[in-house]
Enzyme design. Structure first.
Site, PDB file in Angstrom:
ATOM      1  N   GLY C 146      33.011  45.055   9.671  1.00 23.09           N
ATOM      2  CA  GLY C 146      33.938  43.420  10.564  1.00 23.09           C
ATOM      3  C   GLY C 146      33.331  42.493   9.701  1.00 23.09           C
ATOM      4  O   GLY C 146      33.336  42.454   8.102  1.00 23.09           O
ATOM      5  N   CYS C 147      34.249  41.734   9.404  1.00 27.22           N
ATOM      6  CA  CYS C 147      34.487  40.270   8.678  1.00 27.22           C
ATOM      7  C   CYS C 147      33.024  39.464   8.382  1.00 27.22           C
ATOM      8  O   CYS C 147      32.576  39.664   8.171  1.00 27.22           O
ATOM      9  CB  CYS C 147      35.654  39.078   9.048  1.00 27.22           C
ATOM     10  SG  CYS C 147      35.281  38.977  11.190  1.00 27.22           S
ATOM     11  N   TYR C 148      32.360  39.630   9.514  1.00 29.53           N
ATOM     12  CA  TYR C 148      31.520  39.061   9.677  1.00 29.53           C
ATOM     13  C   TYR C 148      30.689  39.629   9.013  1.00 29.53           C
ATOM     14  O   TYR C 148      29.736  39.461   8.031  1.00 29.53           O
ATOM     15  CB  TYR C 148      30.306  38.276  11.601  1.00 29.53           C
ATOM     16  CG  TYR C 148      31.135  37.083  11.956  1.00 29.53           C
ATOM     17  CD1 TYR C 148      31.629  35.158  11.527  1.00 29.53           C
ATOM     18  CD2 TYR C 148      32.368  37.481  13.016  1.00 29.53           C
ATOM     19  CE1 TYR C 148      32.231  34.853  12.132  1.00 29.53           C
ATOM     20  CE2 TYR C 148      32.994  36.130  13.129  1.00 29.53           C
ATOM     21  CZ  TYR C 148      32.275  35.174  13.065  1.00 29.53           C
ATOM     22  OH  TYR C 148      33.498  34.303  14.124  1.00 29.53           O
ATOM     23  N   THR C 150      30.367  41.876   6.837  1.00 26.34           N
ATOM     24  CA  THR C 150      30.585  42.140   5.217  1.00 26.34           C
ATOM     25  C   THR C 150      30.432  40.757   4.691  1.00 26.34           C
ATOM     26  O   THR C 150      29.584  41.217   3.344  1.00 26.34           O
ATOM     27  CB  THR C 150      32.378  41.441   5.019  1.00 26.34           C
ATOM     28  OG1 THR C 150      32.692  42.979   5.447  1.00 26.34           O
ATOM     29  CG2 THR C 150      32.924  42.223   3.536  1.00 26.34           C
TER      30      THR C 150
END
EC number: 1.2.1.38
Lengths: 344, 344, 344, 344
Positions: C146-148, C150
């Site tokens: 996921g972006c967060y 990462t």
């Protein structure tokens, strides 16, 4: 091939570094800044923190030895002063300022000061890549076009050349992101002044007016083209949209005009003729060297509306400068410029 | 006086509530929404969390008993269907949609469907407050102007009326924040599609074109005014800037034109003629009912550029609607509308 | 090597196409969209108008024949349903959704529905490139982070692994551009709702919470890491800034922590440890695969603040997915990912 | 009652003029600017083009005769120098800078220079309207709170006072629009630097840290509150969102905390306790004096997250200053401050 960038602290220079840094045939040998010599690049452009380079003083002799081409991204008047000794020694000069774009009298009239480079003007060629490639390929000095004229001329030249437009005035309504005003400290460039704000400035008196007129005259047909140019700031960093209006000569249809565009840009890798119904949008060219075009023929009024979108810092500055270097060196026109637009 | 707002979930309605809520002579008695009846206001407009109100079903009988005026902020076609029974019973109707602005044939042609209210049209008056106050003061139905026409007509009417403009076409280049597209769910209204983006849409075919032409004709001199209108979205929520171009008749100077503006708006509390050198900026009218004007006469081309800035949701919608109610009721024109612009 | 992108209409897919299109070892053979099959790519992504490609139906057999790797950028639950037949036939699968990131019980608890891919989970490896390269190099399925997570894991893992943080809770305060919410039509994604607006959502209940905890546990020391994660939307399209707070164990200094970061990322081409005094800024990684890090040890409170910035659509999605393909195929980790950040 | 605004060219002053201009009991008698005395107001604030006022030199004698209250919106250090002669002559002084908020040693330590007003400090009262009304009502000098502390203290004080928070550190994560940095010319305030950008600054060393600690100590229970404050710029003009994290003492539930908020703000016209599930959003207080609050108790970690949103230029500056004048004069607390938030 080694190159240098002079005036290496503005937004246009940041883009030159970004683009040249990935160019297959180029090495950036020197970044020159009179105001911040000695600073590391990261202090000026933190987004380039992975590059380890230091800004240097201007030194014509050193540069003439080190590099084969120099990009001048300095304020108006600087390039024409610094350039001669380099050009004399065979360095190709690409000027992103306006010093070599106008005849001296025009320069004087619109910039309000003496033309900086009268005697050198004949060695300079206007760098509108799609319209002047043969001359650019031989030029000592390439006068990179202004951001607004790039968009306006690419849209209008094929129609003017075809004789489709009435020999009257052309209205050019420009919308630009604020990065076009540079990185200098001005009240009108503050975030809180630009956000939520659209406004005209220098309507009818902007120095890109004679630049548009000069090359409409030079490459169009007929001889007295007049442009009323109204630039406007819109709340974004990058991008220019030009909307231009002109009365159409009898008999010309939208199809005819599109055909002229198609003929003019058949081989041009960076001009995209959008399909009918799709208007140019600045974000769809963001970070790329593309120029997107569309038009509408308005039968009710007999006028045509043409629209062009570019990224003012790429096709309107650094990208076209690299495109011109490519042309000058005989490299593929797209070398270093293949990145697709960044969206969203 | 009790009023109702019908279609109470869009941006324009939010502004109506904000403004009416502080109006010295008005109480909001009912907020009507067919799609969200039963919802509390805070669910639709969280910024109004301090107000305790609930959206209600449309009920003509109840409304006719409860209120003396109704603002219709519903989609096109709704107001003209719902309004008649209320007007019959003496309720003043102010329509923010386009149902009562055009002649039936024009409506059919530009909206692409049958005119909704042909028989009621003669009881409606166009609500351009500064130009039609006498008729508004007596009207049963007030057709509140479109956002773009408000700005364009305020700028152009005094010049057209004076005969200063050449009997030819007028180019109107509009730039609007995206709130003008409403609160509906459309891909082109998403943040990531609008941010950093400027683009034309409906060039030459926007339904505000005939609205501009109709009232230039009605209140100007001469009889065949044609407008080529190109609207554009710019990346902001609120605000409209209109830049209009027209050929000037021989002999007219900037001073003459300014004098006409001054004469036309001497008593108008919401039109500000900016001093020379200062162009309208949308953010300088944000949240207010002002319309700011400026012009430039371009001797090189013989054209005039005029610019007007308004807040599309205030002077272009809710604010002018309240101004019209004030006129209709004989209250001071500025009642409830005295807030200064919010800057920055 | 031929690849396909499934779910090819969202922002993440647009980035996959942009990046893969310039990748030296990859050809995009198929773009699959169940909802818009048959549409030309330009209709979905006008910024890619120069590419001539058409969206196709999902067809496992055709894909298995045509391509060697598939990127799944479809909504949660789709990839785990479509993937098995391809993986069975030797196609490498890279999933940008969350189907393969959590244990089934966790998935059920945080996503509120049955885990989609329980039996396939053991063939999947978590694709945090800098921390799991050996496993990624052999994986059948790569679960792209996921972006967060990462950003949060890259910042926190070296410190957790070193035992520098107190065995207590970590606060992760996330700020994301709205493109992270996808291209779907939601009121809360409209320009006028996001502009000028900062707001938390799903505080303490966001599904990226267990993803952070799972891998802090797996690769850190100690065994009961708890994260209180509060995501927030900020008014921009791209970019994530994570600010994380944790109590520091006695004796640890800023220098110690920086040393751990340096050791962990010495060879990592995309992690930039900013020099002291310079905090990460989302715009300085825009359009690039970089993750920028900085920290501050606060002696007054005994806490450390760490900050990480990424482009949510690149290092937080498409870029890291390509980085993982590079690792999987034994190509240079930076292949296709060398673009510098776009600034401004 | 006549008032003056000193330092009348910044964003906070613009808001003071906007608000005072509509205040039922106040007339703006003088606008003082040392740097732009003699300029017309419109030259500084074009959005106030309809007001005809001129900026004046500082002249203590004149002011003492003309006005009964002075708002100081000048840079740090100015108000404490200019104020004494006015206060001696009975003029109420409201200071929007930080000169009177801290004890001299703290000031020295955090501002890095000598405390400007040590001897006058005892005549000043901290102007957090909701918490210090009795003292404000009698004060000679009102030290208007900083923008971040206003939001943080309103959210935290009821919980600290109740003894609900663990006697440990509180993390305050602040997000502010760039107008908080003032109207001065700084590279980091340029549109192109702020747009698309989120970034921390002065983490752990911002001068609002001791202001928060001082008043948590003064009005809370317990005696050693420590705040780790990390401010961040987000790409917008106005608005502050504070997200604060603290460990909760055993036994406290979300309901308990809400009850404390309710008790504290029952009579407070500008504090809105949002219903469960609805988080504060800066745009929902834009242009208004509201402070919106919400919290989440995280059972997994034992922490509470509280969030507060204000308009930094209104409740965080000019609005609260007027609220304090209202309290000081015994007028209704909401006089001049009734405007609803501007949305969108």
């Amino acid at each position: 091939m080694n190159v240098a960038v002079v005036g290496a602290t503005g937004y246009g220079s940041g883009e030159l570094v970004r683009i040249l840094n990935r160019h297959p045939h180029v090495t950036i040998r020197s970044l020159v800044s009179s105001s911040q010599a000695g600073e590391r690049l990261v202090a000026v452009f933190p987004h380039l923190a992975h590059l380890d380079q230091t800004l240097e003083e201007w030194d014509a002799d050193r540069l003439a030895e080190q590099v084969d081409a120099v990009f001048f991204a300095a304020p108006a008047g600087v390039s024409s002063r610094q350039m001669p000794p380099l050009v004399e020694r065979g360095v190709v000069a690409i000027d992103l300022a306006g010093d070599f774009r106008l005849e001296p009298e025009e320069y004087q009239q619109w910039y309000g000061k003496e033309a900086p480079a009268a005697t050198w003007l004949e060695r300079a060629q206007y760098g509108l890549s799609e319209w002047n490639a043969a001359a650019i390929a031989e030029a000592d000095i390439i006068a990179n076009p202004g951001c607004y004229p790039t968009a306006a001329l690419l849209a209008l030249l094929p129609l003017v050349q075809a004789g489709a437009l009435d020999q009257s005035s052309i209205m050019v309504d420009g919308k630009s992101g604020i990065s076009g005003a540079g990185r200098g400290l001005k009240l009108s460039s503050l975030y809180s002044e630009v956000e939520g704000n659209v406004f005209p400035y220098k309507a009818g008196v902007h120095q890109h007016t004679p630049e548009m007129e000069r090359f409409l005259q030079m490459w169009g047909t007929g001889d007295d083209w007049r442009v009323l140019f109204t630039p406007q700031i819109v709340p974004m960093s990058r991008g220019i949209l030009i909307t231009a209006y002109s009365r159409l000569r009898a008999g010309w249809t939208a199809q005819d005009l599109r055909d002229r565009w198609r003929a003019a840009y058949e081989e041009a890798p960076f001009v995209r003729l959008l399909e009918e119904g799709r208007w140019p949008r600045t974000k769809e060219v963001q970070g790329s060297n593309y120029c997107d075009l569309q038009l509408h023929v308005d039968d009710r009024t007999g006028y045509v509306v043409v629209a062009a979108a570019i990224d003012n810092l790429v096709k309107g500055a650094a990208g076209q400068a690299v495109q011109n270097l490519n042309i000058r060196m005989g490299w593929p026109e797209t070398a270093g410029l293949v990145a697709d637009p960044l969206f969203p």
